[in-house]
Design a protein around this motif. Structure first.
Motif, PDB file in Angstrom:
ATOM      1  N   TYR A  38      -2.953  -1.957  -2.073  1.00 53.26           N
ATOM      2  CA  TYR A  38      -2.620  -1.701  -3.511  1.00 53.26           C
ATOM      3  C   TYR A  38      -3.567  -1.780  -4.500  1.00 53.26           C
ATOM      4  O   TYR A  38      -4.463  -2.850  -4.717  1.00 53.26           O
ATOM      5  CB  TYR A  38      -1.266  -2.874  -3.889  1.00 53.26           C
ATOM      6  N   ASP A  39      -3.463  -0.965  -5.478  1.00 54.35           N
ATOM      7  CA  ASP A  39      -4.613  -0.976  -6.825  1.00 54.35           C
ATOM      8  C   ASP A  39      -3.478  -1.610  -7.967  1.00 54.35           C
ATOM      9  O   ASP A  39      -2.933  -0.736  -8.454  1.00 54.35           O
ATOM     10  CB  ASP A  39      -4.997   0.598  -6.938  1.00 54.35           C
ATOM     11  N   ARG A  96      -4.211  -2.468 -11.080  1.00 53.88           N
ATOM     12  CA  ARG A  96      -4.518  -2.371 -12.281  1.00 53.88           C
ATOM     13  C   ARG A  96      -3.802  -3.343 -13.271  1.00 53.88           C
ATOM     14  O   ARG A  96      -2.957  -3.095 -14.385  1.00 53.88           O
ATOM     15  CB  ARG A  96      -4.043  -0.941 -12.686  1.00 53.88           C
ATOM     16  N   SER A 153      15.684  -6.064  -1.645  1.00 55.57           N
ATOM     17  CA  SER A 153      16.128  -4.675  -0.848  1.00 55.57           C
ATOM     18  C   SER A 153      16.810  -4.801   0.706  1.00 55.57           C
ATOM     19  O   SER A 153      16.316  -5.555   1.120  1.00 55.57           O
ATOM     20  CB  SER A 153      14.932  -3.745  -0.603  1.00 55.57           C
ATOM     21  N   VAL A 169       0.501  -4.946  11.692  1.00 57.68           N
ATOM     22  CA  VAL A 169      -0.017  -4.321  10.630  1.00 57.68           C
ATOM     23  C   VAL A 169       1.024  -3.906   9.503  1.00 57.68           C
ATOM     24  O   VAL A 169       1.729  -2.914   9.996  1.00 57.68           O
ATOM     25  CB  VAL A 169      -0.987  -3.449  10.878  1.00 57.68           C
ATOM     26  N   LEU A 170       0.977  -4.303   8.151  1.00 60.05           N
ATOM     27  CA  LEU A 170       1.918  -3.830   7.350  1.00 60.05           C
ATOM     28  C   LEU A 170       1.068  -3.008   6.309  1.00 60.05           C
ATOM     29  O   LEU A 170       1.689  -1.685   6.006  1.00 60.05           O
ATOM     30  CB  LEU A 170       2.299  -5.090   6.529  1.00 60.05           C
ATOM     31  N   ARG A 171      -0.175  -3.414   6.240  1.00 57.08           N
ATOM     32  CA  ARG A 171      -0.964  -2.546   5.293  1.00 57.08           C
ATOM     33  C   ARG A 171      -2.322  -2.694   5.688  1.00 57.08           C
ATOM     34  O   ARG A 171      -2.842  -3.773   5.728  1.00 57.08           O
ATOM     35  CB  ARG A 171      -0.836  -2.800   3.754  1.00 57.08           C
ATOM     36  N   PRO A 173      -3.190  -7.210 -19.844  1.00 57.11           N
ATOM     37  CA  PRO A 173      -2.510  -8.304 -20.394  1.00 57.11           C
ATOM     38  C   PRO A 173      -1.086  -7.680 -20.920  1.00 57.11           C
ATOM     39  O   PRO A 173      -1.029  -6.375 -21.055  1.00 57.11           O
ATOM     40  CB  PRO A 173      -3.401  -8.479 -21.650  1.00 57.11           C
ATOM     41  N   GLU A 174       0.063  -8.323 -20.772  1.00 57.97           N
ATOM     42  CA  GLU A 174       1.333  -8.032 -21.258  1.00 57.97           C
ATOM     43  C   GLU A 174       1.384  -8.214 -22.551  1.00 57.97           C
ATOM     44  O   GLU A 174       1.714  -9.393 -23.198  1.00 57.97           O
ATOM     45  CB  GLU A 174       2.373  -9.085 -20.414  1.00 57.97           C
ATOM     46  N   PHE A 190       4.728   0.395  -7.559  1.00 54.40           N
ATOM     47  CA  PHE A 190       5.903   1.095  -7.165  1.00 54.40           C
ATOM     48  C   PHE A 190       6.774   0.303  -6.175  1.00 54.40           C
ATOM     49  O   PHE A 190       6.147   0.339  -5.009  1.00 54.40           O
ATOM     50  CB  PHE A 190       5.990   2.496  -7.037  1.00 54.40           C
ATOM     51  N   TYR A 191       8.121  -0.222  -6.404  1.00 56.56           N
ATOM     52  CA  TYR A 191       8.997  -0.573  -5.326  1.00 56.56           C
ATOM     53  C   TYR A 191      10.195  -0.497  -5.561  1.00 56.56           C
ATOM     54  O   TYR A 191      10.411  -0.985  -7.046  1.00 56.56           O
ATOM     55  CB  TYR A 191       8.483  -2.079  -4.660  1.00 56.56           C
ATOM     56  N   ALA A 192      11.229  -0.080  -5.076  1.00 60.99           N
ATOM     57  CA  ALA A 192      12.519   0.084  -5.745  1.00 60.99           C
ATOM     58  C   ALA A 192      13.418  -1.401  -6.075  1.00 60.99           C
ATOM     59  O   ALA A 192      13.860  -1.173  -7.034  1.00 60.99           O
ATOM     60  CB  ALA A 192      13.318   0.865  -4.598  1.00 60.99           C
TER      61      ALA A 192
END
Lengths: 97, 488
Positions: free
Chosen positions: B275-276, B278, B138, B267-269, B281-282, B90-92
């Motif tokens: 992130y996970d 997941r 952004s 440190v950013l993360r 296939p598209e 998720f990111y805007a």
């Protein structure tokens, strides 16, 4: 696999949903039901069966590199809950360290 | 933050780079809206790049072509069976909630490129190159309570080039990134502009004891927007990590941000917050089966690459590897050099002119060679006039060339006459200059005759100054030596 409260918290976080403690028992029951239902499928022997990804056999569906602008800026912004005529506006999303 | 040399001697730096290159296509990767940079906010959008429900992506053939070309140019194996995958987060500025990328079956695998540094030539292996879409942009500082989102960049085609952890110094990392930039520019698939973000770089950095087999914990530094910042971030991280290990601590596997103003990473993360994604296939994009024939056609269509060109210059024109490297740093410069040598066979002089006076003039003007009005033929003419002893190099480069830039249509011989630059063949005048120069430094004359030949330069400099660069250095040199020896 068994779903526990921790799994619910993790899935809720990934989906950016807020789940109250009161809702958890019902969710726990539903999700475990879904998993046991799916587990039924594990009884099938799928050795040598390729996973199904696509619903048709089509391949190489290309588009040529030509620009076609089909919508306007107001149209692009029209579904946004918040916008200023130029930009979408969202809650400040600076990543916390 | 300085660490002892003893500590740095013990540790080896290990770096792998992930380079994102925006492909220079007209339209986006999965939709027909424009992929160009610089339009007004949200002007280049479509239902697909807005992530509207029900919209379906369709792959741009050019993106696949460019990715294959890059793979071939970097000695990769081309994967004929391609599919896309979804990377969920998720990111805007990612309206769909997932990025379409290639996870399991990247289009190119197992390549390598050659880099050159002071310590010599090295091969750097590429793990993979895959195709994916860019996210939107952004802006967090334009409005006090909200972030502003511009989706023009959402869906702009990218290739991500992932190296193996083969780089061992900041200098090697810079040479690698420079080489990638050169290759994409030669291929014409990306403009390589780091300031505008067409080429971006993340670095995976770790240290280990020299001779160790396994790697240390690595940190990923994000968004390095210039070759210099890449080097600064690597040097900073190396010192930081060595210092921590020397103090008995362990390196946490974090994602870091490099602040260009302070030169420090933060440190950013953390690993726990990673992130996970997941991946799966598209299903909205049908698979791609590339034909061998098409790949072979693309291989045949590849232009000569910078490394091949540089090697050709060394072999065919006897240039030094250094000069060949400078000439091929930009395709337009190398092309100009090749035009010059169509009119002269003095290849060395042609190379010197292009990387010397012409390049410094362009640097001073902040302009590039495509804007140069002086023709390659004129440059070749100047070279032959120097070779014929009609004009000397310094007068040609410092006076004639700038004059020619101002008046590119003027005849060179006329300009030389007008500016009074031709070498004086009047030896009486030359002898006068030499006598004058020598009479000024009687003690140096004595030194010369005692065997200190280095002082010759002093006399030559004086003679050139007095003649205002209008004499042939070869003749003058011979006459000065004769004169000095006659004074023994």
């Amino acid at each position: 696999m068994k779903i526990d409260n921790q799994t619910i918290d993790r899935i809720a976080h990934l989906a950016r949903l807020e789940v109250s403690d009161a809702d958890k028992p019902a969710l726990l029951k539903d999700m475990n039901n879904i998993l046991s239902f799916m587990e039924k499928l594990n009884e099938l022997d799928t050795t040598g069966v390729e996973p199904l990804i696509y619903l048709t056999d089509e391949i190489n569906v290309y588009r040529e590199d030509a620009v076609k602008q089909e919508i306007t800026v107001p149209e692009a912004l029209s579904n946004a809950p918040e916008q200023d005529g130029k930009y979408f506006r969202v809650a400040k999303v600076i990543e916390k360290s | 933050m300085k660490i002892s040399d003893r500590a740095t001697d013990k540790y080896e730096l290990v770096v792998g780079l992930e380079v994102h290159a925006q492909l220079a296509t007209n339209s986006k990767i999965f939709s027909s809206d424009s992929a160009s940079f610089g339009a007004g906010p949200n002007q280049n959008t479509s239902p697909v790049s807005l992530g509207l429900p029900g919209s379906l992506p369709k792959i741009n053939r050019k993106v696949v072509e460019y990715a294959v070309k890059l793979g071939l140019a970097t000695n990769c194996r081309i994967n004929l069976e391609n599919r896309f995958d979804r990377k969920n987060y998720f990111y805007a500025d990612l309206p769909k909630g997932y990025q379409i990328t290639q996870d399991q079956l990247p289009i190119c695998k197992d390549g390598h490129i050659t880099i050159r540094t002071k310590s010599g030539e090295r091969t750097v292996r590429l793990n993979r190159i895959h195709m994916e879409e860019d996210a939107g942009k952004s802006m967090h500082d334009k409005h006090n309570s909200s972030s502003l989102i511009d989706l023009n960049r959402a869906g702009v085609p990218l290739v991500e080039i992932v190296s193996e952890p083969d780089l061992r110094s900041a200098e090697e990392a810079a040479a690698y990134l420079t080489e990638i930039r050169k290759i994409v520019r030669y291929l014409g698939i990306c403009d390589g502009n780091m300031e505008e973000g067409s080429l971006r770089c993340d670095a995976n950095i770790s240290v280990r004891l020299k001779g160790a087999e396994s790697f240390g914990n690595r940190c990923e530094v994000k968004n390095l927007n210039s070759i210099r910042n890449l080097q600064r971030a690597i040097s900073y991280e190396y010192e930081r990590q060595v210092k921590l290990i020397e103090a008995g601590e362990t390196i946490s596997q974090n994602t870091l941000n490099f602040d260009a103003a302070s030169g420090v990473t933060s440190v950013l993360r953390s690993k726990e917050m990673a992130y996970d994604y997941r991946y799966f296939p598209e299903p909205d994009l049908q698979p791609l089966h590339l034909s061998k024939e098409w790949v072979e056609e693309l291989l045949k269509s590849l232009p000569e690459l910078p490394e091949q060109r540089a090697n050709r210059y060394v072999t065919n024109y006897a240039l030094s590897a250094y000069d060949a490297g400078l000439l091929t740093s930009e395709k337009a410069i190398a092309d100009f050099f090749e035009k010059v040598i169509q009119h002269t066979s003095n290849f060395k002089a042609a190379a010197n002119w292009v990387v010397g006076p012409i390049q410094s003039y362009l640097n001073e003007q902040g302009s590039d060679i495509s804007a140069l009005q002086v023709s390659a033929q004129s440059v070749a003419r100047i070279i032959s006039l120097i070779d014929e002893g009609k004009i000397n190099f310094s007068a040609a480069s410092q006076q004639l060339f700038p004059a020619l830039v101002q008046n590119p249509e003027r005849d060179i011989t006329d300009l030389i006459a007008e500016m009074n630059l031709s070498i004086d063949t009047n030896s009486d005048e030359l002898v006068k200059f030499i006598d004058e120069a020598i009479s000024q430094y009687p003690d140096k004359v004595a030194e010369f005759n005692k065997g200190k030949k280095g002082v010759l330069g002093l006399f030559m400099g004086e003679v050139m100054r007095l003649s205002k660069g209008k004499i042939d250095p070869k003749t003058a040199n011979k006459l000065v030596v004769e004169k000095l020896e006659s004074l023994k």
